[in-house]
Scaffold this active site. Structure first.
Site, mmCIF file in Angstrom:
data_model
loop_
_atom_site.group_PDB
_atom_site.id
_atom_site.type_symbol
_atom_site.label_atom_id
_atom_site.label_comp_id
_atom_site.label_asym_id
_atom_site.label_seq_id
_atom_site.Cartn_x
_atom_site.Cartn_y
_atom_site.Cartn_z
ATOM 1 N N ASN A 1 0.823 -1.209 0.000
ATOM 2 C CA ASN A 1 0.000 0.000 0.000
ATOM 3 C C ASN A 1 0.856 1.258 0.000
ATOM 4 O O ASN A 1 1.830 1.359 0.741
ATOM 5 C CB ASN A 1 -0.938 0.014 1.211
ATOM 6 C CG ASN A 1 -1.890 -1.165 1.212
ATOM 7 O OD1 ASN A 1 -1.830 -2.026 2.071
ATOM 8 N ND2 ASN A 1 -2.764 -1.213 0.233
ATOM 9 N N ARG B 1 9.353 -5.284 -15.375
ATOM 10 C CA ARG B 1 10.358 -4.349 -15.880
ATOM 11 C C ARG B 1 10.820 -3.365 -14.803
ATOM 12 O O ARG B 1 11.942 -2.882 -14.861
ATOM 13 C CB ARG B 1 9.814 -3.583 -17.096
ATOM 14 C CG ARG B 1 9.637 -4.457 -18.333
ATOM 15 C CD ARG B 1 9.399 -3.615 -19.586
ATOM 16 N NE ARG B 1 9.330 -4.448 -20.773
ATOM 17 C CZ ARG B 1 8.210 -4.950 -21.278
ATOM 18 N NH1 ARG B 1 7.051 -4.683 -20.690
ATOM 19 N NH2 ARG B 1 8.231 -5.710 -22.338
ATOM 20 N N ASP C 1 -6.406 -7.864 5.706
ATOM 21 C CA ASP C 1 -7.863 -7.827 5.752
ATOM 22 C C ASP C 1 -8.503 -8.248 4.431
ATOM 23 O O ASP C 1 -9.729 -8.215 4.293
ATOM 24 C CB ASP C 1 -8.355 -6.434 6.151
ATOM 25 C CG ASP C 1 -7.917 -5.339 5.179
ATOM 26 O OD1 ASP C 1 -7.269 -5.651 4.163
ATOM 27 O OD2 ASP C 1 -8.224 -4.162 5.445
ATOM 28 N N GLY C 2 -7.690 -8.630 3.446
ATOM 29 C CA GLY C 2 -8.216 -9.065 2.166
ATOM 30 C C GLY C 2 -8.540 -7.941 1.212
ATOM 31 O O GLY C 2 -8.859 -8.190 0.046
ATOM 32 N N ASP D 1 -3.437 -1.023 11.307
ATOM 33 C CA ASP D 1 -3.659 0.285 10.675
ATOM 34 C C ASP D 1 -5.104 0.735 10.866
ATOM 35 O O ASP D 1 -5.679 1.415 10.021
ATOM 36 C CB ASP D 1 -3.308 0.225 9.182
ATOM 37 C CG ASP D 1 -3.104 1.610 8.577
ATOM 38 O OD1 ASP D 1 -2.504 2.458 9.246
ATOM 39 O OD2 ASP D 1 -3.540 1.838 7.437
ATOM 40 N N GLY E 1 -7.549 3.934 6.236
ATOM 41 C CA GLY E 1 -7.241 3.094 7.387
ATOM 42 C C GLY E 1 -8.049 1.809 7.337
ATOM 43 O O GLY E 1 -9.000 1.675 6.562
#
Length: 249
Positions: free
Chosen positions: A92, A100, A121-122, A146, A180
């Site tokens: 993230n 490349r 958390d998927g 987070d 978040g």
């Protein structure tokens, strides 16, 4: 309270643009002098710092985590060589892995000593991507939450120019960006057990001893040991029940 973020505005995520900027030498000196015994981790975009400023931070002893950054795979190497060995929420707000241009993600995979925390958390990253990261990083892989709010009890929130709205179980801002997470560390541990095919013991380590080692506090927290904070976790064999027992006064 410091509200400014020393991040790259192009990768600021849900952070308000008016709070993202480059630091001054005087600000860093004040942060270090007043916070070196309190601040454990600081997230920065290193490309927004001068060499002098980076040296100041590194020598302060505060753990530096690279995040919200546009640096490439090649550009990341000198920072890791300086001793920075942590990134903020792998995948993230950073340059992605490509065949490349391997990006900062690829640099994390390549450098064995760099820790890779994941918001499991998927949504912040797919479970399959997290599984690949774990296979590559092993004991340098750990869990973070987070979390904006725990328990998903707050549906809407606004503070200054930051906003967060609970949408389908996840927090997003008015622009649709993730604002978040909504999972607790307990949920993160359960997700590791259920989606990464690891043992309960390994999932617990991802949230305890690995975290402590990543921020240089392995001799203070993360284990049951004399003089460590007396906070224990009780769980059953499949982690469906997890309770925290806190005996600190």
């Amino acid at each position: 309270m410091w509200k400014d973020r020393f991040l790259n505005p192009q990768r600021r995520g849900a952070h308000s643009i008016d709070q993202v900027r480059k630091p001054t030498d005087e600000e860093l000196q004040e942060i270090i002098s007043k916070g070196k015994d309190v601040i454990k981790v600081i997230t920065i975009a290193p490309e927004c710092f001068t060499e002098k400023q980076l040296t100041m931070l590194i020598e302060s002893g505060i753990t530096i985590s690279i995040g919200h950054s546009t640096i490439t795979h090649k550009e990341a190497q000198p920072y890791f060589a300086k001793g920075i060995n942590l990134v903020t929420h792998l995948f993230n707000a950073m340059t992605q892995f490509g065949h490349r241009e391997p990006g900062l993600v690829g640099a994390v995979f390549e450098n064995e000593e760099v820790y890779a925390p994941v918001i499991l958390d998927g949504v912040h990253c797919d479970y399959a991507a997290a599984k690949i990261a774990y296979k590559l990083k092993q004991d340098k892989f750990f869990l973070i939450s987070d979390a904006t709010f725990l328990g998903r009890k707050v549906a809407n929130f606004k503070w200054d120019n930051f906003d967060a709205h609970l949408v389908d179980g996840f927090y997003r801002n008015d622009d649709g960006n993730l604002a978040g997470a909504s999972i607790s560390m307990t949920e993160a541990v359960q997700n590791a057990y259920n989606h990464l095919n690891v043992s309960a013991d390994e999932a617990i380590k991802m949230a305890t001893t690995r975290v402590a080692a990543a921020i240089g506090m392995q001799n203070k927290i993360g284990k049951i040991r004399a003089d460590f904070p007396a906070s224990f976790v009780e769980f059953n064999s499949d982690l469906t029940v997890i309770k925290t027992l806190d005996f600190r006064e």
